[in-house]
Motif scaffolding. Structure first.
Motif, PDB file in Angstrom:
ATOM      1  N   ASN A 116       0.828  -1.208   0.000  1.00  0.00           N
ATOM      2  CA  ASN A 116       0.000   0.000   0.000  1.00  0.00           C
ATOM      3  C   ASN A 116       0.857   1.250   0.000  1.00  0.00           C
ATOM      4  N   LEU A 117       1.939   1.236   0.780  1.00  0.00           N
ATOM      5  CA  LEU A 117       2.835   2.393   0.833  1.00  0.00           C
ATOM      6  C   LEU A 117       3.469   2.647  -0.524  1.00  0.00           C
ATOM      7  N   ASP A 118       3.943   1.583  -1.179  1.00  0.00           N
ATOM      8  CA  ASP A 118       4.548   1.734  -2.507  1.00  0.00           C
ATOM      9  C   ASP A 118       3.533   2.264  -3.512  1.00  0.00           C
ATOM     10  N   ALA A 119       2.289   1.781  -3.411  1.00  0.00           N
ATOM     11  CA  ALA A 119       1.248   2.227  -4.330  1.00  0.00           C
ATOM     12  C   ALA A 119       0.933   3.708  -4.131  1.00  0.00           C
ATOM     13  N   LEU A 120       0.891   4.150  -2.876  1.00  0.00           N
ATOM     14  CA  LEU A 120       0.629   5.559  -2.593  1.00  0.00           C
ATOM     15  C   LEU A 120       1.761   6.439  -3.118  1.00  0.00           C
ATOM     16  N   LEU A 121       2.995   5.992  -2.947  1.00  0.00           N
ATOM     17  CA  LEU A 121       4.135   6.744  -3.468  1.00  0.00           C
ATOM     18  C   LEU A 121       4.082   6.820  -4.996  1.00  0.00           C
ATOM     19  N   ALA A 122       3.661   5.722  -5.618  1.00  0.00           N
ATOM     20  CA  ALA A 122       3.527   5.697  -7.074  1.00  0.00           C
ATOM     21  C   ALA A 122       2.462   6.687  -7.532  1.00  0.00           C
ATOM     22  N   PHE A 123       1.307   6.688  -6.836  1.00  0.00           N
ATOM     23  CA  PHE A 123       0.234   7.621  -7.187  1.00  0.00           C
ATOM     24  C   PHE A 123       0.684   9.067  -7.014  1.00  0.00           C
ATOM     25  N   LEU A 124       1.362   9.368  -5.912  1.00  0.00           N
ATOM     26  CA  LEU A 124       1.840  10.730  -5.673  1.00  0.00           C
ATOM     27  C   LEU A 124       2.776  11.187  -6.784  1.00  0.00           C
ATOM     28  N   THR A 161      -8.377   0.005  -7.481  1.00  0.00           N
ATOM     29  CA  THR A 161      -9.267  -1.139  -7.255  1.00  0.00           C
ATOM     30  C   THR A 161      -9.466  -1.388  -5.765  1.00  0.00           C
ATOM     31  N   ARG A 162      -8.369  -1.329  -5.000  1.00  0.00           N
ATOM     32  CA  ARG A 162      -8.472  -1.546  -3.546  1.00  0.00           C
ATOM     33  C   ARG A 162      -9.298  -0.460  -2.875  1.00  0.00           C
ATOM     34  N   LEU A 163      -9.145   0.780  -3.339  1.00  0.00           N
ATOM     35  CA  LEU A 163      -9.882   1.889  -2.732  1.00  0.00           C
ATOM     36  C   LEU A 163     -11.313   1.973  -3.248  1.00  0.00           C
ATOM     37  N   GLY A 164     -11.554   1.396  -4.421  1.00  0.00           N
ATOM     38  CA  GLY A 164     -12.898   1.445  -4.993  1.00  0.00           C
ATOM     39  C   GLY A 164     -13.251   2.792  -5.552  1.00  0.00           C
ATOM     40  N   VAL A 165     -12.263   3.573  -5.965  1.00  0.00           N
ATOM     41  CA  VAL A 165     -12.516   4.898  -6.530  1.00  0.00           C
ATOM     42  C   VAL A 165     -11.412   5.224  -7.528  1.00  0.00           C
TER      43      VAL A 165
END
Length: 297
Positions: free
Chosen positions: A5-13, A44-48
């Protein structure tokens, strides 16, 4: 929080800040396809949906903007704290990113930085020249350089130069065929060299002040530049009137290459300041740089 999740958030940022999968992938050192897959899994995990993708651009959705504004500052604080660990090193180190105008870089920053960087070889400085009012937080700059009047109230501002003054100048040959303007409104009939500033909606309106009177004049002419030195060179070549910092024009005025007009309408104004967010935890390297740039006149 799981590592994924942390890696995904960093990727999104990274994608949200760069507005590009290509640029974000290069910055993170991963493939564009892997980055796209990571962001899609997060959505997908967040549903938005967090990003709106087209063939030419990437932009955050309303949910994405909310996540950017809430998470961005928190990750920046973490990065700042990690950077502050460089204080434990024997020598100050780190990379400092600054946005400034071309004029500020050439006349203020570089003369001081040249000496500073030789003294601290482990400190790196990245300077991006931009005449607009860059959002240093959103663009992840450590600091910006602008005139005191342009610095937001919630920023820490450190004066790094003396007061400034503008000058309207033209060559003697230009004035042989045109009358000298006696008041700012007279500029309407002159061939003026314009400055393009994106933050001003296009062309910069020349600003004047005399006593309690303040005027802005939108001038016209054959040439438009987005740099001060180019405007000065065009004025020296006789292509019209330029509106440039006094210290750049003065040597040419003294030699008779330029003639100044409307001097009584150009009072001094607050000089350049280095500014940065008040919540920033300064590293040793940043504190040393601020001290080296500080104006002591």
């Amino acid at each position: 929080m799981q590592r994924g999740n942390l890696d995904a958030l960093l990727a999104f940022l990274a994608v949200g800040r760069e507005r590009s999968f290509t640029k974000a992938a290069a910055k993170l050192g991963v493939s564009q396809s892997a980055l796209s897959h990571t962001v899609r899994e997060l959505e997908t995990r967040l549903g938005v949906r967090l990003l709106t993708r087209t063939t030419r651009s990437v932009s955050p959705t309303e949910a994405g903007e909310r996540l950017l504004h809430s998470l961005g500052p928190r990750f920046e604080e973490i990065e700042s704290e990690l950077a502050a660990l460089s204080e434990l090193r024997e020598k100050p180190a780190g990379t400092i990113r600054i946005t400034a105008t071309e004029y500020a870089v050439d006349t203020l920053l570089w003369p001081k930085l040249a000496k500073f960087l030789r003294q601290y070889p482990d400190i790196k400085v990245e300077i991006i020249m931009d005449a607009g009012l860059t959002d240093i937080v959103a663009q992840r700059f450590d600091a910006g350089v602008r005139s005191g009047e342009q610095v937001a109230k919630d920023m820490i501002a450190v004066r790094i130069g003396p007061d400034l003054r503008m000058a309207v100048v033209g060559t003697p040959s230009y004035f042989r065929t045109r009358s000298e303007p006696k008041k700012p409104q007279d500029l309407i009939g002159h061939n003026c060299i314009n400055l393009h500033l994106a933050t001003y909606g296009g062309l910069y309106a020349w600003e004047f002040e005399k006593g309690a009177r303040e005027l802005k004049v939108r001038v016209e002419g054959q040439l438009v530049f987005n740099g001060t030195f180019q405007i000065l060179n065009a004025a020296l070549a006789g292509f019209g009137l330029g509106y440039v910092p006094e210290d750049l024009a003065q040597p040419h005025i003294a030699r008779g290459r330029l003639k100044r007009v409307l001097e009584d309408w150009c009072p001094p104004y607050a000089g350049y300041h280095l500014y940065y967010p008040s919540r920033r935890q300064p590293s040793t390297a940043f504190a040393l740089l601020v001290d080296a740039l500080r104006h002591r006149g």
